[in-house]
Design an enzyme around this catalytic site. Structure first.
Site, PDB file in Angstrom:
ATOM      1  CE  LYS A  13      32.427  -1.085  -7.387  1.00  0.00           C
ATOM      2  NZ  LYS A  13      31.882  -0.172  -8.379  1.00  0.00           N
ATOM      3  NE  ARG A  88      30.999   4.758  -4.066  1.00  0.00           N
ATOM      4  CZ  ARG A  88      29.886   3.818  -4.291  1.00  0.00           C
ATOM      5  NH1 ARG A  88      30.034   2.680  -3.341  1.00  0.00           N
ATOM      6  NH2 ARG A  88      29.189   3.833  -5.163  1.00  0.00           N
ATOM      7  NE  ARG A 127      20.859  -0.782 -11.679  1.00  0.00           N
ATOM      8  CZ  ARG A 127      22.045  -0.810 -10.965  1.00  0.00           C
ATOM      9  NH1 ARG A 127      22.623  -1.759 -10.841  1.00  0.00           N
ATOM     10  NH2 ARG A 127      22.661   0.204 -10.364  1.00  0.00           N
ATOM     11  NE  ARG A 160      20.359   1.415  -7.289  1.00  0.00           N
ATOM     12  CZ  ARG A 160      21.561   1.205  -7.109  1.00  0.00           C
ATOM     13  NH1 ARG A 160      21.813  -0.227  -7.169  1.00  0.00           N
ATOM     14  NH2 ARG A 160      22.614   2.014  -6.929  1.00  0.00           N
ATOM     15  NE  ARG A 171      25.313   5.765  -9.039  1.00  0.00           N
ATOM     16  CZ  ARG A 171      24.425   4.797  -9.363  1.00  0.00           C
ATOM     17  NH1 ARG A 171      23.787   4.719 -10.315  1.00  0.00           N
ATOM     18  NH2 ARG A 171      25.098   3.538  -8.885  1.00  0.00           N
TER      19      ARG A 171
HETATM   20  P1  AMP Z   1      26.578   1.622  -4.846  1.00  0.00           P
HETATM   21  O1  AMP Z   1      25.370   0.646  -4.921  1.00  0.00           O
HETATM   22  O2  AMP Z   1      27.636   0.914  -4.477  1.00  0.00           O
HETATM   23  O3  AMP Z   1      26.514   2.231  -6.254  1.00  0.00           O
HETATM   24  O4  AMP Z   1      26.189   2.946  -4.022  1.00  0.00           O
HETATM   25  C1  AMP Z   1      24.770   3.572  -4.045  1.00  0.00           C
HETATM   26  C2  AMP Z   1      25.181   4.963  -3.431  1.00  0.00           C
HETATM   27  O5  AMP Z   1      25.351   4.673  -1.969  1.00  0.00           O
HETATM   28  C3  AMP Z   1      26.191   5.854  -3.809  1.00  0.00           C
HETATM   29  O6  AMP Z   1      25.932   6.493  -5.004  1.00  0.00           O
HETATM   30  C4  AMP Z   1      26.627   6.603  -2.659  1.00  0.00           C
HETATM   31  O7  AMP Z   1      25.405   7.679  -2.617  1.00  0.00           O
HETATM   32  C5  AMP Z   1      26.193   5.764  -1.469  1.00  0.00           C
HETATM   33  N1  AMP Z   1      27.446   4.788  -1.159  1.00  0.00           N
HETATM   34  C6  AMP Z   1      27.644   3.557  -1.042  1.00  0.00           C
HETATM   35  N2  AMP Z   1      29.101   3.162  -0.621  1.00  0.00           N
HETATM   36  C7  AMP Z   1      29.474   4.447  -0.248  1.00  0.00           C
HETATM   37  C8  AMP Z   1      30.713   4.493   0.274  1.00  0.00           C
HETATM   38  N3  AMP Z   1      31.493   3.872   0.254  1.00  0.00           N
HETATM   39  N4  AMP Z   1      30.799   6.021   0.490  1.00  0.00           N
HETATM   40  C9  AMP Z   1      30.063   7.031   0.422  1.00  0.00           C
HETATM   41  N5  AMP Z   1      28.885   6.641  -0.335  1.00  0.00           N
HETATM   42  C10 AMP Z   1      28.746   5.368  -0.581  1.00  0.00           C
END
Ligand code: AMP
Length: 217
Positions: A13, A88, A127, A160, A171
């Protein structure tokens, strides 16, 4: 236009959002990126978010909604906004609708990016990135020439913490339990909804994404 990009972590995305934001001239709002920036800057929010992020859990809704509200306040209300990784949960989705309503806006379109779990797991757990120059590799799809070393600058590649295999599984579970219900949430709300198969090349996915946006006008 306010656009929401839905889909599991690692589906691509973010890559698609950056391209569309460049083409349309809109703002790309990734809550994951905002949280990682808060951590790098050593803010209180960054410190509070860290344990959830490293464990693959969601950061509490209230922290996320405050972060998004504050970020939106700095964006021109007439600009296109592309949300990536937000909302989310249904609480976040309801909170977003309320914030938008206050400035006479609403969610104009939702795009769901889909790929089989097997592809997602390889994209995330494979990754690797170079902390020196920012280059990104994937041990399955685009490995560096020498394992663990950056082709560009020779730096030592890192993973990461939340891309470790056990955290990736968590996740995906969190996505299924807490985020996937947003598909029916937005379908029931009557928001125009598109599904795009994302287990293809970035260019092929983008072509479909772009045409979905043209249909949207
Ligand atoms: P992402 O890079 O979008 O996969 O986000 C990495 C991590 O950030 C996720 O696994 C969550 O721990 C946190 N995170 C990012 N966006 C959100 C959201 N909208 N709500 C809750 N946690 C978030």
């Amino acid at each position: 236009m306010v656009l929401i990009l839905l889909g599991p972590p690692g589906v691509g995305k973010g890559t698609q959002a950056v391209r569309l934001a460049d083409d349309l001239g809109g703002a790309h709002v990734s809550t994951g990126d905002l949280l990682r920036a808060a951590r790098r800057d050593g803010t209180e929010l960054g410190a509070r978010a860290q344990k959830y992020m490293d464990a693959g859990e969601l950061v509490p809704d209230q922290l996320i909604l405050d972060l998004v509200r504050e970020h939106l306040a700095g964006i021109d209300p007439g600009a296109h906004v592309l949300f990536d990784g937000f909302p989310r949960t249904t609480t976040q989705a309801t909170g977003l609708s309320e914030v938008l309503e206050r400035s006479g806006r609403r969610v104009d379109r939702v795009v769901l990016f889909e790929a089989p779990d097997e592809t997602i797991v390889k994209r995330l757990s494979g990754r690797r990135s170079c902390p020196e120059c920012g280059a990104v590799y994937n041990t399955f799809f685009s490995p560096s020439r020498v394992e663990g070393k950056c082709d560009r600058c020779g730096g030592s590649l890192v993973q990461r913490p939340d891309d470790a295999p056990a955290t990736v599984q968590r996740r995906l579970e969190v996505y299924r339990d807490q985020t996937a219900p947003l598909v029916s949430f937005y379908e029931q709300a009557g928001a125009p909804f598109e599904r795009i198969r994302a287990d293809r090349s970035v260019d092929d996915v983008y072509a479909d994404f772009r045409s979905a946006m043209e249909v949207a006008g």
